[in-house]
Design a protein around this motif. Structure first.
Motif, mmCIF file in Angstrom:
data_model
loop_
_atom_site.group_PDB
_atom_site.id
_atom_site.type_symbol
_atom_site.label_atom_id
_atom_site.label_comp_id
_atom_site.label_asym_id
_atom_site.label_seq_id
_atom_site.Cartn_x
_atom_site.Cartn_y
_atom_site.Cartn_z
ATOM 1 N N PHE A 32 -23.205 7.762 49.472
ATOM 2 C CA PHE A 32 -23.186 6.821 50.583
ATOM 3 C C PHE A 32 -23.380 7.541 51.916
ATOM 4 C CE2 PHE A 32 -21.033 4.461 47.246
ATOM 5 C CZ PHE A 32 -21.510 3.169 47.421
ATOM 6 N N LYS A 35 -27.142 8.858 52.189
ATOM 7 C CA LYS A 35 -28.111 7.781 52.353
ATOM 8 C C LYS A 35 -27.879 6.959 53.626
ATOM 9 C CE LYS A 35 -29.244 5.097 48.934
ATOM 10 N NZ LYS A 35 -30.730 5.144 48.914
ATOM 11 N N ARG A 37 -25.633 4.599 53.543
ATOM 12 C CA ARG A 37 -25.519 3.322 52.831
ATOM 13 C C ARG A 37 -24.149 2.698 53.086
ATOM 14 N NH1 ARG A 37 -28.128 1.995 47.683
ATOM 15 N NH2 ARG A 37 -26.950 0.465 46.473
ATOM 16 N N HIS A 41 -21.982 -1.642 49.435
ATOM 17 C CA HIS A 41 -23.244 -1.865 48.712
ATOM 18 C C HIS A 41 -23.158 -1.135 47.365
ATOM 19 C CE1 HIS A 41 -27.150 -3.692 49.326
ATOM 20 N NE2 HIS A 41 -27.761 -2.620 48.864
ATOM 21 N N PHE A 126 -30.998 4.802 53.384
ATOM 22 C CA PHE A 126 -30.746 3.393 53.118
ATOM 23 C C PHE A 126 -31.740 2.504 53.866
ATOM 24 C CE2 PHE A 126 -28.555 -0.637 54.145
ATOM 25 C CZ PHE A 126 -28.402 -1.117 52.866
ATOM 26 N N HIS A 208 -35.075 -4.024 53.407
ATOM 27 C CA HIS A 208 -34.962 -3.003 52.376
ATOM 28 C C HIS A 208 -36.380 -2.565 52.025
ATOM 29 C CE1 HIS A 208 -31.229 -1.801 50.272
ATOM 30 N NE2 HIS A 208 -32.046 -1.223 49.418
#
Length: 312
Positions: A32, A35, A37, A41, A126, A208
């Motif tokens: 996480f 990225k 992120r 998620h 991400f 995305h």
């Protein structure tokens, strides 16, 4: 490296994943962080075979076992009730977990040698374009990845289909490498593809799979006119020219001829987007294919790529 809590980029048939020991919360948290992120998620846990499914989940419906039997190894992810081995860090705090068996000899050999599950979202920042070669991983993440396992280009090129299999009637939460038509043929009933779901899964963020260039979607017959107008207005325009065009001259910075085969288009989609970024495009004009077979997954990716950019 996985046993030591490191991050390993590994090839699957869909895209390259950023892998960590699924049972190591600290290693999972590094995914996480690298990225960028959001921690809510969830990730997908990759396992070495369908025979290991019960080690990672609980309460497996008959429909889920049928799908695993027919599509694993392969680009299908099943969302089921979380087993005790899966830390909440990997599920975004949910009591469900996404699981799949990749269809790539190198990935399966790694999973067999490691002997555990590997959480592996796409090996990119991400929200950006997923990597389909080891060079894509190195270009985007560089030395932040502890090890890049190079298995050559990915054969499918778009991520797995994600199916919510927690109830009696499955639904497709993310279109992907296994088509809706194939799933329906196995189950013998229609399968819904809801636009929203109470179950959080990868790929649901409004933006995305996005390149640096802004993606604009138009009707197929308007692609050339919209591209030329944007070019005249000062944009560096990349064009996804639909296969229905007989290669007409287009006044644009860069032109991609979209393959007539949706399988080929899916395999090359992310490479096309990365290439237009590298060629200096700031705007990409594209149209959507028919939402059949792998076309549904391509439509999903292009719509997300054209969506609002993430703030996280």
């Amino acid at each position: 490296m996985l046993r030591a809590g490191g991050l390993v980029a590994l090839p699957t048939e869909t895209v390259y994943g950023l892998g960590a020991n699924a049972e190591n919360p600290a290693a999972v948290s590094r995914i996480f962080q690298l990225k960028g992120r959001p921690p809510s998620h969830p990730l997908i846990v990759h396992i070495g075979g369908a025979e290991h499914l019960d080690d990672w989940v609980q309460d497996v419906p008959a429909t889920a076992r049928l799908l695993a039997q027919d599509f694993w190894p392969g680009p299908l992810t099943l969302v089921l009730e979380r087993g005790r081995r899966v830390p909440l860090e990997a599920t975004g705090g949910l009591e469900t977990v996404a699981v799949r068996v990749p269809d790539r000899p190198v990935a399966l050999a790694l999973l067999s040698a490691f002997g555990r599950g590997v959480t592996a979202p796409s090996a990119n920042r991400f929200g950006s374009v997923s990597p389909t070669t080891a060079d894509h991983v190195r270009a985007e993440l560089g030395g932040a990845v502890d090890f890049v396992l190079d298995g050559g280009p990915c054969e499918v090129g778009v991520e797995s289909a994600i199916v919510d299999a927690t109830g009696d009637i499955p639904s497709i939460l993310r279109p992907g490498g296994v088509t809706r038509e194939d799933i329906e043929a196995v189950l013998g009933c229609p399968i819904a593809v809801p636009s929203t779901s109470h179950v959080r899964v990868p790929g649901q963020h409004p933006s995305h799979y996005a390149p640096r260039a802004r993606v604009v979607l138009v009707e197929p017959e308007k692609v050339v006119d919209e591209a030329e107008l944007a070019q005249e207005l000062g944009h560096q325009v990349g064009v996804f020219l639909p296969p229905s065009f007989a290669d007409p001259p287009v006044k644009a910075h860069a032109v991609v001829a979209v393959p007539a085969s949706t399988a080929t288009y899916a395999r090359r989609l992310y490479g096309f987007l990365r290439d237009l970024d590298q060629r200096g495009c700031d705007l990409i004009i594209a149209s959507l294919p028919v939402e059949e077979g792998l076309g549904l997954a391509i439509v999903n990716r292009l719509r997300r790529a054209a969506g609002p950019r993430p703030t996280a």
